[in-house]
Enzyme design. Sequence first.
Site, PDB file in Angstrom:
ATOM      1  N   LYS A  13       0.851  -1.205   0.000  1.00 28.64           N
ATOM      2  CA  LYS A  13       0.000   0.000   0.000  1.00 28.64           C
ATOM      3  C   LYS A  13       0.876   1.240   0.000  1.00 28.64           C
ATOM      4  CE  LYS A  13       0.951   1.162   4.501  1.00 28.64           C
ATOM      5  NZ  LYS A  13       1.784   2.270   4.891  1.00 28.64           N
ATOM      6  N   GLY A 100       7.575   0.978   4.888  1.00 30.56           N
ATOM      7  CA  GLY A 100       6.420   1.889   4.872  1.00 30.56           C
ATOM      8  C   GLY A 100       5.376   1.474   3.855  1.00 30.56           C
ATOM      9  N   GLY A 103       4.045  -4.390   3.814  1.00 35.91           N
ATOM     10  CA  GLY A 103       4.238  -5.768   3.329  1.00 35.91           C
ATOM     11  C   GLY A 103       3.891  -6.832   4.361  1.00 35.91           C
ATOM     12  N   SER A 105       2.072  -6.599   7.031  1.00 32.99           N
ATOM     13  CA  SER A 105       0.644  -6.545   7.387  1.00 32.99           C
ATOM     14  C   SER A 105      -0.205  -7.192   6.297  1.00 32.99           C
ATOM     15  CB  SER A 105       0.198  -5.091   7.549  1.00 32.99           C
ATOM     16  OG  SER A 105       0.975  -4.446   8.526  1.00 32.99           O
ATOM     17  N   SER A 106       0.173  -6.962   5.043  1.00 29.74           N
ATOM     18  CA  SER A 106      -0.570  -7.555   3.931  1.00 29.74           C
ATOM     19  C   SER A 106      -0.400  -9.079   3.935  1.00 29.74           C
ATOM     20  CB  SER A 106      -0.066  -6.972   2.608  1.00 29.74           C
ATOM     21  OG  SER A 106      -0.818  -7.464   1.537  1.00 29.74           O
ATOM     22  N   ASP A 138      -2.268  -1.983  10.671  1.00 26.04           N
ATOM     23  CA  ASP A 138      -2.546  -1.912   9.224  1.00 26.04           C
ATOM     24  C   ASP A 138      -3.178  -3.194   8.681  1.00 26.04           C
ATOM     25  OD1 ASP A 138      -1.468   0.580   8.979  1.00 26.04           O
ATOM     26  OD2 ASP A 138       0.405  -0.055   8.032  1.00 26.04           O
TER      27      ASP A 138
HETATM   28  O1  C5P Z   1       0.236  -1.855  15.130  1.00 23.27           O
HETATM   29  P1  C5P Z   1       1.661  -2.117  14.762  1.00 23.27           P
HETATM   30  O2  C5P Z   1       2.250  -3.251  15.557  1.00 23.27           O
HETATM   31  O3  C5P Z   1       1.857  -2.316  13.304  1.00 23.27           O
HETATM   32  O4  C5P Z   1       2.466  -0.806  15.134  1.00 23.27           O
HETATM   33  C1  C5P Z   1       3.871  -0.766  15.227  1.00 23.27           C
HETATM   34  C2  C5P Z   1       4.284   0.377  16.122  1.00 23.27           C
HETATM   35  O5  C5P Z   1       3.994   1.624  15.492  1.00 23.27           O
HETATM   36  C3  C5P Z   1       3.533   0.425  17.438  1.00 23.27           C
HETATM   37  O6  C5P Z   1       4.195  -0.310  18.431  1.00 23.27           O
HETATM   38  C4  C5P Z   1       3.536   1.905  17.783  1.00 23.27           C
HETATM   39  O7  C5P Z   1       4.773   2.247  18.375  1.00 23.27           O
HETATM   40  C5  C5P Z   1       3.506   2.576  16.426  1.00 23.27           C
HETATM   41  N1  C5P Z   1       2.149   3.010  16.026  1.00 23.27           N
HETATM   42  C6  C5P Z   1       1.588   4.123  16.625  1.00 23.27           C
HETATM   43  N2  C5P Z   1       0.332   4.529  16.226  1.00 23.27           N
HETATM   44  C7  C5P Z   1      -0.338   3.866  15.271  1.00 23.27           C
HETATM   45  C8  C5P Z   1       0.227   2.734  14.642  1.00 23.27           C
HETATM   46  C9  C5P Z   1       1.487   2.340  15.045  1.00 23.27           C
HETATM   47  O8  C5P Z   1       2.180   4.762  17.502  1.00 23.27           O
HETATM   48  N3  C5P Z   1      -1.539   4.303  14.898  1.00 23.27           N
END
Ligand code: C5P
Length: 298
Positions: A13, A100, A103, A105-106, A138
């Site tokens: 994405k 960024g 990948g 997450s998908s 994501d």
């Molecule tokens: O949700 P995910 O594990 O992919 O997020 C990775 C890191 O990115 C989280 O631990 C957090 O530090 C940060 N994050 C955030 N706010 C979001 C998404 C991610 O602070 N909305």
Amino acid sequence: MKFATVERQCPAKVNLLLKVLGKRADGYHELFTLMQAIDLADTLEVWLEKKGIRFQSTDSRLPLDERNLVVKATRLFLEKTGIQDGIGIRLQKRIPIAAGLGGGSSDAANTLLALNQLFENPMDFPSLNQMASQLGSDVPFFLHGGTALCLGRGEGVEPLDFLGDLHFVLVNPGVPLSTREVYESLESTAHSSLTGSKDLFSMIAKVFREKTYTKLSQLLSNDLEKIALEKVPQLRKLKEMLLRAGAVATLVSGSGPTVFGLAENALKAEELFKKAQNLISDRGYLFYQARSVPGNKL
Ligand code: C5P
């Protein structure tokens, strides 16, 4: 069992708009982001094994154990469904890692979808969505793919009508960037307003509807870009080069470090891709030409 093996494409994405509205009590950031799936994709295959989870990947840098989101997604699916079979998984990786582009997450979302298909839909959509949300912010977006506004920590997905054929050139400087570290560097005072973000989104949607792309460079924005540029200084030059090579707008995707340039049509994207490769001769950089893809029919 209808299928011996289920194969799925796992699209990457780009974030056409990413506004951070504030920091939440749970440590995550409240987002307002416009996501678009593209045809740069990993390929995932799942099949039945006698026992355990056997995971193979074409990228040797990926962990093959519980640290991998595909393995996590498989465990979660088996636990929630009570299925006791073994699972084989092969992942052909094309999307750069920690880039960024979503990948991992998908791959996780498509693991859930592929397993659900393999076992003939034991899980309904709300249950899949709940698991996706548990796996990462994501991941729910990738159950839908296509175009969506993502709210909350990213898991609040509002699918939108397809914006149409969009043409991108992506450049990745070949260094990973940790999403967590980028968010941690965000100043607590530097937050956007919801009203301003909604206005910006309406203007971007209008530009895509009317194809008046010249206005885009002032509209596309990403609140994480400034931090990505600080952490990977070569991105500044990279953005300049993409504009010089003919991109109508450039932006860091998500927490970076991949930068995308938007082109007006397929022909201009081809030109942009070639020119960018000529202008940017730095070793280790990865170049991709990609276009938008519509979402899944759920
Ligand atoms: O949700 P995910 O594990 O992919 O997020 C990775 C890191 O990115 C989280 O631990 C957090 O530090 C940060 N994050 C955030 N706010 C979001 C998404 C991610 O602070 N909305």
